[in-house]
Design a protein around this motif. Structure first.
Motif, PDB file in Angstrom:
ATOM      1  N   ARG A  18       0.783  -1.234   0.000  1.00  0.00           N
ATOM      2  CA  ARG A  18       0.000   0.000   0.000  1.00  0.00           C
ATOM      3  C   ARG A  18       0.812   1.280   0.000  1.00  0.00           C
ATOM      4  O   ARG A  18       0.292   2.333  -0.270  1.00  0.00           O
ATOM      5  N   GLY A  19       2.068   1.246   0.311  1.00  0.00           N
ATOM      6  CA  GLY A  19       2.868   2.465   0.306  1.00  0.00           C
ATOM      7  C   GLY A  19       4.307   2.151   0.649  1.00  0.00           C
ATOM      8  O   GLY A  19       4.578   1.362   1.544  1.00  0.00           O
ATOM      9  N   ASP A  37       2.228  -1.583   5.987  1.00  0.00           N
ATOM     10  CA  ASP A  37       2.342  -3.040   6.008  1.00  0.00           C
ATOM     11  C   ASP A  37       3.173  -3.541   7.183  1.00  0.00           C
ATOM     12  O   ASP A  37       3.278  -4.746   7.396  1.00  0.00           O
ATOM     13  N   GLY A  38       3.811  -2.640   7.936  1.00  0.00           N
ATOM     14  CA  GLY A  38       4.575  -3.028   9.116  1.00  0.00           C
ATOM     15  C   GLY A  38       5.896  -3.695   8.825  1.00  0.00           C
ATOM     16  O   GLY A  38       6.399  -4.466   9.640  1.00  0.00           O
ATOM     17  N   TYR A  56       7.992  -4.891  12.144  1.00  0.00           N
ATOM     18  CA  TYR A  56       7.900  -4.125  13.381  1.00  0.00           C
ATOM     19  C   TYR A  56       6.468  -3.969  13.884  1.00  0.00           C
ATOM     20  O   TYR A  56       6.251  -3.459  14.978  1.00  0.00           O
ATOM     21  N   ASN A  57       5.488  -4.410  13.102  1.00  0.00           N
ATOM     22  CA  ASN A  57       4.104  -4.365  13.552  1.00  0.00           C
ATOM     23  C   ASN A  57       3.374  -5.588  12.995  1.00  0.00           C
ATOM     24  O   ASN A  57       2.884  -5.571  11.873  1.00  0.00           O
ATOM     25  N   LEU A  60      -0.211  -5.576  11.296  1.00  0.00           N
ATOM     26  CA  LEU A  60      -0.392  -5.128   9.919  1.00  0.00           C
ATOM     27  C   LEU A  60       0.012  -6.173   8.892  1.00  0.00           C
ATOM     28  O   LEU A  60      -0.277  -6.031   7.708  1.00  0.00           O
ATOM     29  N   VAL A  61       0.676  -7.231   9.320  1.00  0.00           N
ATOM     30  CA  VAL A  61       1.202  -8.240   8.397  1.00  0.00           C
ATOM     31  C   VAL A  61       0.152  -9.330   8.179  1.00  0.00           C
ATOM     32  O   VAL A  61      -0.427  -9.856   9.125  1.00  0.00           O
ATOM     33  N   LYS A  62      -0.079  -9.652   6.910  1.00  0.00           N
ATOM     34  CA  LYS A  62      -0.962 -10.753   6.547  1.00  0.00           C
ATOM     35  C   LYS A  62      -0.107 -11.795   5.835  1.00  0.00           C
ATOM     36  O   LYS A  62       0.524 -11.490   4.820  1.00  0.00           O
ATOM     37  N   LEU A  63      -0.081 -12.998   6.368  1.00  0.00           N
ATOM     38  CA  LEU A  63       0.701 -14.065   5.774  1.00  0.00           C
ATOM     39  C   LEU A  63      -0.172 -14.891   4.846  1.00  0.00           C
ATOM     40  O   LEU A  63      -1.306 -15.229   5.192  1.00  0.00           O
TER      41      LEU A  63
END
Length: 66
Positions: A18-19, A37-38, A56-57, A60-63
């Protein structure tokens, strides 16, 4: 992974990533910072090879597995 390979992958994932911010320091490192996205990718400034993948977050992460 080489810096140019990661650029190509990020460009091909326009709808998913996304960025991206690119932070550059010729003495320390090159960073791809993806705050939405972290994730942060850290590259060696001379060899331009990926050194660190920092998550680091985790919220926000989708595996995804294929």
């Amino acid at each position: 992974m080489h810096f140019s390979q990661s650029v190509a992958i990020i460009q091909s994932q326009v709808g998913t990533i996304r960025g991206v911010q690119v932070l550059y320091s010729d003495q320390v490192s090159v960073h791809f910072y993806m705050p939405q996205d972290g994730v942060r990718l850290v590259f060696d400034p001379v060899a331009q090879r990926l050194k660190v993948i920092e998550v680091y977050n985790m919220k926000l992460v989708k595996l995804r597995y294929r």
